[in-house]
Design a protein around this motif. Structure first.
Motif, short mmCIF file in Angstrom:
data_model
loop_
_atom_site.label_atom_id
_atom_site.label_comp_id
_atom_site.label_asym_id
_atom_site.label_seq_id
_atom_site.Cartn_x
_atom_site.Cartn_y
_atom_site.Cartn_z
N SER A 79 -26.81 -11.48 -23.72
CA SER A 79 -25.83 -10.94 -22.79
C SER A 79 -24.47 -10.86 -23.17
O SER A 79 -24.03 -12.20 -23.44
CB SER A 79 -26.25 -11.50 -21.46
OG SER A 79 -25.27 -10.68 -20.40
N PHE A 85 -25.31 -11.95 -14.84
CA PHE A 85 -26.10 -12.89 -15.92
C PHE A 85 -26.31 -14.08 -15.26
O PHE A 85 -27.48 -14.49 -15.20
CB PHE A 85 -25.52 -12.84 -17.20
CG PHE A 85 -26.85 -13.25 -18.15
CD1 PHE A 85 -27.90 -12.39 -18.30
CD2 PHE A 85 -26.42 -14.22 -19.06
CE1 PHE A 85 -28.88 -13.02 -19.42
CE2 PHE A 85 -27.27 -14.68 -20.07
CZ PHE A 85 -28.42 -13.96 -20.02
N PHE A 86 -25.23 -14.71 -14.64
CA PHE A 86 -25.45 -16.00 -13.99
C PHE A 86 -25.60 -15.79 -12.36
O PHE A 86 -26.10 -16.74 -11.99
CB PHE A 86 -24.38 -16.82 -14.61
CG PHE A 86 -24.00 -16.98 -15.99
CD1 PHE A 86 -25.13 -17.78 -16.75
CD2 PHE A 86 -23.06 -16.42 -16.79
CE1 PHE A 86 -25.16 -17.60 -17.94
CE2 PHE A 86 -22.83 -16.43 -18.07
CZ PHE A 86 -23.94 -17.28 -18.99
N ALA A 91 -29.94 -15.10 -16.17
CA ALA A 91 -30.28 -16.12 -17.35
C ALA A 91 -31.22 -17.03 -17.04
O ALA A 91 -31.98 -17.47 -17.89
CB ALA A 91 -28.73 -16.70 -17.62
N HIS A 92 -31.18 -17.75 -16.02
CA HIS A 92 -32.11 -18.69 -15.55
C HIS A 92 -33.70 -18.06 -15.85
O HIS A 92 -34.56 -18.80 -16.25
CB HIS A 92 -31.99 -19.27 -14.11
CG HIS A 92 -30.57 -19.84 -14.07
ND1 HIS A 92 -29.42 -19.11 -14.13
CD2 HIS A 92 -30.11 -20.99 -13.84
CE1 HIS A 92 -28.31 -19.76 -13.95
NE2 HIS A 92 -28.74 -21.18 -13.62
N LYS A 95 -34.90 -17.56 -19.30
CA LYS A 95 -35.10 -18.83 -19.83
C LYS A 95 -36.66 -19.34 -19.18
O LYS A 95 -37.38 -19.77 -20.13
CB LYS A 95 -34.02 -19.97 -19.46
CG LYS A 95 -34.39 -21.36 -20.06
CD LYS A 95 -33.78 -21.15 -21.60
CE LYS A 95 -33.77 -23.06 -21.99
NZ LYS A 95 -33.02 -22.91 -23.31
N VAL A 101 -31.63 -18.04 -24.69
CA VAL A 101 -30.53 -17.34 -24.05
C VAL A 101 -29.14 -17.57 -24.96
O VAL A 101 -28.77 -18.56 -25.24
CB VAL A 101 -30.19 -18.00 -22.82
CG1 VAL A 101 -29.07 -17.22 -22.03
CG2 VAL A 101 -31.49 -17.89 -21.68
N TRP A 103 -25.21 -16.08 -25.22
CA TRP A 103 -24.22 -15.52 -24.24
C TRP A 103 -23.04 -15.40 -24.97
O TRP A 103 -22.45 -16.27 -25.99
CB TRP A 103 -24.16 -16.56 -23.12
CG TRP A 103 -22.62 -16.33 -22.34
CD1 TRP A 103 -21.74 -17.09 -22.41
CD2 TRP A 103 -22.80 -15.16 -21.31
NE1 TRP A 103 -20.88 -16.49 -21.46
CE2 TRP A 103 -21.29 -15.38 -20.92
CE3 TRP A 103 -23.24 -14.06 -20.87
CZ2 TRP A 103 -20.56 -14.56 -19.75
CZ3 TRP A 103 -22.72 -13.33 -20.09
CH2 TRP A 103 -21.31 -13.59 -19.57
N GLU A 114 -21.08 -19.62 -15.30
CA GLU A 114 -21.08 -19.99 -16.62
C GLU A 114 -21.48 -21.19 -16.98
O GLU A 114 -22.56 -21.69 -17.30
CB GLU A 114 -20.29 -19.02 -17.43
CG GLU A 114 -20.37 -19.37 -18.93
CD GLU A 114 -19.20 -18.79 -19.72
OE1 GLU A 114 -18.88 -19.08 -20.74
OE2 GLU A 114 -18.79 -17.63 -19.22
N ALA A 117 -24.27 -22.95 -15.64
CA ALA A 117 -25.63 -22.75 -16.46
C ALA A 117 -25.57 -23.67 -17.71
O ALA A 117 -26.87 -24.11 -18.21
CB ALA A 117 -25.62 -21.22 -17.01
N LEU A 123 -28.13 -22.24 -21.78
CA LEU A 123 -27.95 -21.44 -22.77
C LEU A 123 -28.09 -22.32 -24.02
O LEU A 123 -27.82 -23.42 -24.23
CB LEU A 123 -26.17 -21.49 -22.75
CG LEU A 123 -25.59 -20.76 -21.61
CD1 LEU A 123 -24.09 -20.19 -21.96
CD2 LEU A 123 -26.23 -19.29 -21.42
#
Length: 339
Positions: A79, A85-86, A91-92, A95, A101, A103, A114, A117, A123
């Motif tokens: 992404s 995304f967050f 993203a979670h 995963k 992931v 970024w 971000e 995360a 990430l």
């Protein structure tokens, strides 16, 4: 899949507007022979955009909503500057479903959610557009592996135009972010005192109109909305790409500057940004420390057509062969998915 090509699920949607979305539109032709790409938009409405669905199909690229994909996935979730995304925990979920992931902020700041995360271990890899951006954001990522992938622009999409016309024209193209414009922007252009010169700006919106409501834009100005003209046509209309920036903004790369150079528009840009790595001062444009530098170089290029013509061609050659070298950009991207 049985072959060695990595599977990459890109959370975003290509576009002609916006740095990250435009970047994706150029990455797809770069990567599609070397990776299995699936484009995953934030909203299903994007599937109604026949231009981009045809574009993806013509490159053999799948597209699907995240919830329509199998519950277990292998490969990478990529992404780039996708605000959802967050905040929407995409993203979670990526995963949790088995994806590594990757970024890329694309900006000079961390996006909402971000760093949380990062702390949660979501990430696996981070991408940078430049060393300048890495210096700004790297400390927030700690020991997460990072890669500088830059910005690939397909030179063929920005053909060179040999310019010689009665009306000299300067202008700029960027996303309509008020912070990208200096507080004195319209006066800045007019005070260059370039005779019989047209000023063209794209993309202009209501936020910029409010910021500069104190100024009376006369007949010299063309203030165009995003995509009011094809991007290439707009850049080809400029002799000089004059790009002063707001005092609180730092350019992490400078995509529109390179697009302008590909068409032959000569950039005049400020120091203190990654733009310093894109422009060879005195050969493919000028780095301007202050307003007087802008005025000196712009006036010289106005009156000296042979110099302008030489620099215009040098801009194209430098951007095509050095800044947009396909093999170098491809190698940088594939390195992300090998390790």
């Amino acid at each position: 899949m049985s072959d060695s090509k990595p599977s990459i699920y890109v959370f975003g949607w290509p576009s002609h507007v916006g740095g990250a979305d435009t970047k994706l539109a150029h990455l797809i032709p770069l990567l599609h022979h070397h990776c299995h790409l699936t484009i995953v938009p934030n909203e299903r409405r994007h599937f109604q955009d026949k231009f981009w669905t045809r574009f993806l199909s013509n490159h053999g690229v799948r597209y699907a909503m995240f919830n329509d994909l199998p519950p277990r996935l292998e490969g990478y979730a990529l992404s780039m500057s996708n605000q959802c995304f967050f905040t929407h925990r995409i993203a979670h979920r990526a995963k949790e479903r088995g994806l590594a992931v990757v970024w890329s902020s694309e900006m000079m700041w961390h996006h909402e959610g971000e760093l949380e995360a990062v702390q949660a271990g979501i990430l696996d890899k981070v991408l940078y557009t430049s060393e300048l951006q890495k210096a700004a954001l790297g400390p927030g990522y700690g020991s997460i592996p990072g890669f500088i992938t830059g910005n690939y622009i397909e030179p063929g999409q920005f053909p060179f135009l040999d310019r010689r016309r009665p009306e000299f024209t300067i202008g700029r193209l960027s996303r309509a972010a008020p912070e990208k414009y200096p507080e004195d922007f319209p006066v800045f252009y007019e005070a260059l005192e370039l005779p019989e010169t047209r000023f063209r700006v794209m993309a202009w919106d209501d936020r910029l109109a409010r910021k500069f409501r104190w100024h009376r834009f006369d007949q010299r100005w063309d203030l165009l909305k995003a995509e009011q003209e094809p991007q290439v046509k707009f850049l080809q209309s400029l002799d000089l790409f004059v790009y002063p920036l707001g005092h609180n903004f730092v350019e992490s790369w400078g995509r529109s500057t390179v697009e302008a150079m590909l068409t032959g528009a000569i950039p005049l840009v400020p120091p203190g940004h990654h733009l310093e790595q894109l422009v060879v001062h005195g050969e493919t444009g000028f780095l301007c420390a202050d307003f007087l530098d802008y005025r000196e170089h712009a006036f010289r290029l106005l009156i000296d057509y042979p110099l302008r013509a030489r620099m215009s061609k040098a801009c194209r050659e430098h951007a095509e062969n050095r800044l947009c070298n396909r093999d170098q950009h491809l190698e940088a991207w594939l390195a992300v998915f090998r390790s």
